[in-house]
Design a protein around this motif. Sequence first.
Motif, PDB file in Angstrom:
ATOM      1  N   ARG A   1       0.833  -1.206   0.000  1.00 22.55           N
ATOM      2  CA  ARG A   1       0.000   0.000   0.000  1.00 22.55           C
ATOM      3  C   ARG A   1       0.867   1.254   0.000  1.00 22.55           C
ATOM      4  O   ARG A   1       0.569   2.231  -0.697  1.00 22.55           O
ATOM      5  CB  ARG A   1      -0.921  -0.001   1.218  1.00 22.55           C
ATOM      6  N   GLY A   2       1.926   1.231   0.791  1.00 25.48           N
ATOM      7  CA  GLY A   2       2.796   2.403   0.848  1.00 25.48           C
ATOM      8  C   GLY A   2       3.486   2.680  -0.471  1.00 25.48           C
ATOM      9  O   GLY A   2       3.571   3.828  -0.918  1.00 25.48           O
ATOM     10  N   LEU A   3       3.972   1.623  -1.119  1.00 31.05           N
ATOM     11  CA  LEU A   3       4.678   1.801  -2.390  1.00 31.05           C
ATOM     12  C   LEU A   3       3.732   2.197  -3.520  1.00 31.05           C
ATOM     13  O   LEU A   3       4.139   2.913  -4.445  1.00 31.05           O
ATOM     14  CB  LEU A   3       5.429   0.519  -2.753  1.00 31.05           C
ATOM     15  N   TRP A   4       2.480   1.745  -3.457  1.00 31.94           N
ATOM     16  CA  TRP A   4       1.511   2.164  -4.467  1.00 31.94           C
ATOM     17  C   TRP A   4       1.233   3.662  -4.375  1.00 31.94           C
ATOM     18  O   TRP A   4       0.748   4.267  -5.334  1.00 31.94           O
ATOM     19  CB  TRP A   4       0.205   1.387  -4.330  1.00 31.94           C
ATOM     20  N   PHE A   5       1.557   4.266  -3.240  1.00 31.69           N
ATOM     21  CA  PHE A   5       1.474   5.723  -3.127  1.00 31.69           C
ATOM     22  C   PHE A   5       2.803   6.380  -3.473  1.00 31.69           C
ATOM     23  O   PHE A   5       2.863   7.301  -4.292  1.00 31.69           O
ATOM     24  CB  PHE A   5       1.062   6.126  -1.707  1.00 31.69           C
ATOM     25  N   SER A   6       3.878   5.918  -2.859  1.00 33.16           N
ATOM     26  CA  SER A   6       5.151   6.633  -2.962  1.00 33.16           C
ATOM     27  C   SER A   6       5.751   6.578  -4.361  1.00 33.16           C
ATOM     28  O   SER A   6       6.283   7.585  -4.851  1.00 33.16           O
ATOM     29  CB  SER A   6       6.154   6.072  -1.947  1.00 33.16           C
ATOM     30  N   VAL A   7       5.682   5.428  -5.020  1.00 32.58           N
ATOM     31  CA  VAL A   7       6.335   5.305  -6.329  1.00 32.58           C
ATOM     32  C   VAL A   7       5.687   6.220  -7.374  1.00 32.58           C
ATOM     33  O   VAL A   7       6.389   6.992  -8.045  1.00 32.58           O
ATOM     34  CB  VAL A   7       6.357   3.834  -6.786  1.00 32.58           C
ATOM     35  N   PRO A   8       4.353   6.192  -7.548  1.00 34.00           N
ATOM     36  CA  PRO A   8       3.785   7.128  -8.532  1.00 34.00           C
ATOM     37  C   PRO A   8       3.912   8.588  -8.119  1.00 34.00           C
ATOM     38  O   PRO A   8       4.154   9.457  -8.966  1.00 34.00           O
ATOM     39  CB  PRO A   8       2.315   6.700  -8.633  1.00 34.00           C
ATOM     40  N   PHE A   9       3.770   8.870  -6.829  1.00 32.11           N
ATOM     41  CA  PHE A   9       3.861  10.263  -6.385  1.00 32.11           C
ATOM     42  C   PHE A   9       5.272  10.806  -6.591  1.00 32.11           C
ATOM     43  O   PHE A   9       5.465  11.886  -7.170  1.00 32.11           O
ATOM     44  CB  PHE A   9       3.453  10.355  -4.916  1.00 32.11           C
ATOM     45  N   LEU A  10       6.278  10.056  -6.140  1.00 32.27           N
ATOM     46  CA  LEU A  10       7.658  10.490  -6.367  1.00 32.27           C
ATOM     47  C   LEU A  10       8.001  10.477  -7.850  1.00 32.27           C
ATOM     48  O   LEU A  10       8.825  11.269  -8.307  1.00 32.27           O
ATOM     49  CB  LEU A  10       8.633   9.596  -5.604  1.00 32.27           C
ATOM     50  N   GLY A  11       7.358   9.585  -8.597  1.00 29.83           N
ATOM     51  CA  GLY A  11       7.589   9.563 -10.037  1.00 29.83           C
ATOM     52  C   GLY A  11       7.188  10.877 -10.684  1.00 29.83           C
ATOM     53  O   GLY A  11       7.923  11.431 -11.514  1.00 29.83           O
ATOM     54  N   VAL A  12       6.024  11.399 -10.301  1.00 29.54           N
ATOM     55  CA  VAL A  12       5.576  12.681 -10.861  1.00 29.54           C
ATOM     56  C   VAL A  12       6.517  13.804 -10.432  1.00 29.54           C
ATOM     57  O   VAL A  12       6.908  14.652 -11.252  1.00 29.54           O
ATOM     58  CB  VAL A  12       4.129  12.982 -10.429  1.00 29.54           C
TER      59      VAL A  12
END
Length: 379
Positions: free
Chosen positions: A61-72
């Motif tokens: 759950r944490g990575l599904w937030f952090s990876v796309p958010f940091l990606g942007v």
Amino acid sequence: MRYERPEPPRWRVYSLHLLLFLVTLVTTTLAGIMLTRGGLDFLPLDVFGLRGEALRTELSRGLWFSVPFLGVLTVHEFGHYFTARYNRVRTTLPYFIPFVLGIGTFGAVIRIKDRIFSRREYFDIGLAGPLAGFVVAVPLLMYGFTHLPPLADYLFQIHPEYQQFGADYARHVYPPGAQGITFGKPLIYQWLESWLADPTRLPHPYELLHYPVLLAGVLSLFFTALNLLPIGQLDGGHILYGLLGYRRFNRLSTVLFIGFIFYAGLGIFSLHSDRDTWLYGGVPYALYLFVVFRKLLPTPARTVLLAAAVWFGQLALTVALPGVLGNPGWLVFGLLLGRLTGVHHPPAPDESPLSPGRKVLGWLMLAIFALCFTPAPFH
């Protein structure tokens, strides 16, 4: 002979950037775990004590937030970086800023190491970041809306007590006047939601925290809009400066900033406010207005007059439109603009106007700002 500090070794510079990125990845992943649990507080360090399936579930759950958010955020900053390099302007790699509260980061910044010599360069470098971030944020939201899980398979697993109410759970769980954390929905978010999302799978606004991809998407739009505010030396300021030139932009930026502060403080005080509000809040607010406007005007006396005019105007509007409210959360950002980044834009040695194509692109970016901005991003 002037002494110049030697450049540090490249490996040390790259190591710092990588370290900050990795720490920010950890803090935003922890933030994603906390947010999907439904909270907005200090990062959940109890995760480090989990093992096995429980740890994998939380990390997912944490990575599904952090990876796309940091990606942007990363795409945004590298938009600035590569455009600056293309224009032969030396700049650093992005510095990511981790934080132990909220969403786990204050974003990222790059540092320009050379002077920028033209309106065109300011325009190109300022525009490239938010344009690149927006181009990534929209597909991210499209993915989130088209991959919503059924309520029974996801939300009701988090809140088993909702199961008994079915799709009508919100009417029972959130009676009138209920409190919760919600995010403002910009126009582009609303359009994508109505176009792509299955209404039977859409969560109630109070449950959006449990949907990490949508959460990453809406926060990406927020940061895009924040950078595109057409004030001072924000990205939007660089764009509007490129379109209007030094004198016209700085006059307009001053007006926009005053309007921004006017809206932010609207409704904090009214003629119906109780005595304690005026007694304990009046002086700090007056000082705030003086401090935030001080750099706009040449003398303290004029600053006092401007602060008084803004406060009087706010009070007058609350009399004319009772119940009208701004968003006090913007006051903090207004202080950063007024005292740190500045409301005015420095002139470039080359003030040549932009080409017609760039002008079209500039006004398009201001339209994108309107699509991404919401005056109340958090409730």
